[in-house]
Structure formats: structure tokens, C-alpha cells
Write a protein that holds these residues in place. Structure first.
Motif, mmCIF file in Angstrom:
data_model
loop_
_atom_site.group_PDB
_atom_site.id
_atom_site.type_symbol
_atom_site.label_atom_id
_atom_site.label_comp_id
_atom_site.label_asym_id
_atom_site.label_seq_id
_atom_site.Cartn_x
_atom_site.Cartn_y
_atom_site.Cartn_z
ATOM 1 N N ARG A 78 30.784 -18.554 9.543
ATOM 2 C CA ARG A 78 31.764 -19.640 9.613
ATOM 3 C C ARG A 78 31.040 -20.976 9.790
ATOM 4 O O ARG A 78 31.340 -21.950 9.106
ATOM 5 N N ASP A 85 34.941 -25.000 14.376
ATOM 6 C CA ASP A 85 35.370 -23.911 15.262
ATOM 7 C C ASP A 85 36.859 -23.957 15.592
ATOM 8 O O ASP A 85 37.471 -22.927 15.837
ATOM 9 N N ARG A 86 37.464 -25.137 15.580
ATOM 10 C CA ARG A 86 38.890 -25.236 15.954
ATOM 11 C C ARG A 86 39.797 -24.474 14.982
ATOM 12 O O ARG A 86 40.944 -24.194 15.297
ATOM 13 N N TYR A 87 39.289 -24.124 13.813
ATOM 14 C CA TYR A 87 40.070 -23.346 12.841
ATOM 15 C C TYR A 87 39.720 -21.857 12.906
ATOM 16 O O TYR A 87 40.200 -21.080 12.088
ATOM 17 N N GLY A 88 38.913 -21.469 13.857
ATOM 18 C CA GLY A 88 38.374 -20.118 13.916
ATOM 19 C C GLY A 88 39.385 -19.021 14.149
ATOM 20 O O GLY A 88 40.445 -19.210 14.740
ATOM 21 N N SER A 89 39.018 -17.851 13.661
ATOM 22 C CA SER A 89 39.785 -16.630 13.846
ATOM 23 C C SER A 89 38.789 -15.474 13.902
ATOM 24 O O SER A 89 37.594 -15.705 14.083
ATOM 25 N N GLU A 101 39.720 -18.494 6.388
ATOM 26 C CA GLU A 101 39.528 -18.147 7.799
ATOM 27 C C GLU A 101 40.795 -17.549 8.387
ATOM 28 O O GLU A 101 41.863 -18.168 8.347
ATOM 29 N N ALA A 123 42.894 -21.862 6.401
ATOM 30 C CA ALA A 123 42.729 -21.205 7.696
ATOM 31 C C ALA A 123 44.087 -20.926 8.328
ATOM 32 O O ALA A 123 45.033 -21.695 8.168
ATOM 33 N N PRO A 125 44.389 -20.465 12.058
ATOM 34 C CA PRO A 125 43.655 -20.413 13.335
ATOM 35 C C PRO A 125 44.262 -19.403 14.304
ATOM 36 O O PRO A 125 45.477 -19.184 14.322
#
Length: 166
Positions: A78, A85-89, A101, A123, A125
Motif C-alpha cells: 500500500r 494510510d487514512r484509506y487503509g483496509s 484498497e 478505496a 477505508p
């Protein structure tokens, strides 16, 4: 020679061919829409022990995607792909040059590949219940509202599609 003077057998062949051509074209068009060869391979990085990630992969395969899975985790990839990182999963994908994402719907991935916006990718999230892979009886058929966001190259985003909102 006119159609009226054509032997019966030849007329039958002509009629069969005339009716088969449009049907063959329709069948070919339908297959092209769902054909795995019409879509680029979707690569997915995930934790090898994550059930919801595998459910998402299975959902995409059932929708006609060819998915290549890497059970190595997704945090490093990623970051390498430049997704904030704020869109992370829990899993990260790459298809047609776009980052995917989280639990993104197949419909939105197809739309992204068709529209080809100038963006990093899509994404969802977090892990919203009701999204693909986070759905079904194990979740009590709960469906929380969520957004699929289009992540732009500068790290900003906008809602690409909302689900379960009135």
C-alpha cells in the motif's frame, strides 16, 4: 437465381444462417462483458489468515475477475503504491494501473476501468459490514452505510459511490 427459384434445402440454410448471425453477435457481446480475458488481472495482497479478504477475492472471481493473490500482507505494498494510510483496509489490490484498497464493489472496479479517471484508485477505508466480503449470515446480514472513494493522485478523495444511504 432468385430466392423463389432456390432449392428448399438452400433456403433453409440461408434462413438458419440469417437468424444465427445476430444471436452469435449477442452471445459474443455478453461473453465479452463478463469474460476474464476482457479484464486485466487483479493482483491482491492480503494476510494469509484473513477470511474476509478471501471472501472478497472469491466475490471478484465470481464476477469474472482473474485474481492473483499474494499472502504477504498489504501494508508495505500500500505504501509502495502511494496510497495514504487514512484509506487503509485489510487488503490492497492493483488492476489496470489503479490501486484498489479494501472491500470495493466489483461494479465500481469495472466502472473505474471503463472511465479511466486521472486518479490513484478506489478505496473503501476500514472494513464496513455489508461491503463485499464483509457480508452474509456471519454478520447477521447487517448492512452499514459506506462510501467507495476515488483517491486522487494528490492524496485527496471524493465519493465515487455510496451504498445503503437514503
Amino acid at each position: 437465381m432468385t430466392l423463389a427459384s432456390t432449392p428448399l434445402l438452400s433456403r433453409r440454410r440461408l434462413l438458419r444462417a440469417a437468424t444465427a448471425l445476430p444471436l452469435a453477435g449477442l452471445a459474443g457481446a455478453a461473453m465479452a462483458q463478463k469474460s476474464p480475458s476482457a479484464l486485466p488481472v487483479l493482483q491482491v495482497w492480503k494476510d494469509p489468515n484473513c477470511g474476509c479478504c478471501q471472501d472478497w477475492v472469491d466475490y471478484l472471481k465470481a464476477d469474472g475477475f482473474v485474481v492473483q493473490v499474494f499472502d504477504t500482507g498489504n501494508t508495505a505494498v500500500r505504501r509502495r503504491l502511494g496510497l495514504p494510510d487514512r484509506y487503509g483496509s485489510c487488503h490492497t489490490g492493483l488492476v489496470g494501473g489503479y490501486v484498489i484498497e479494501g472491500h470495493v464493489n466489483a461494479r465500481e472496479i469495472r466502472r473505474l476501468l471503463t472511465e479511466k479517471p486521472d486518479a490513484l484508485g478506489l478505496a473503501v477505508p476500514g472494513m464496513p459490514v455489508g461491503s463485499p466480503g464483509m457480508d452474509g449470515p456471519v454478520y447477521g446480514d447487517r448492512r452499514d452505510p459506506y462510501d467507495v472513494v476515488l483517491v486522487l493522485k494528490d492524496g485527496s478523495s471524493r465519493v465515487y459511490q455510496s451504498y445503503f444511504r437514503s
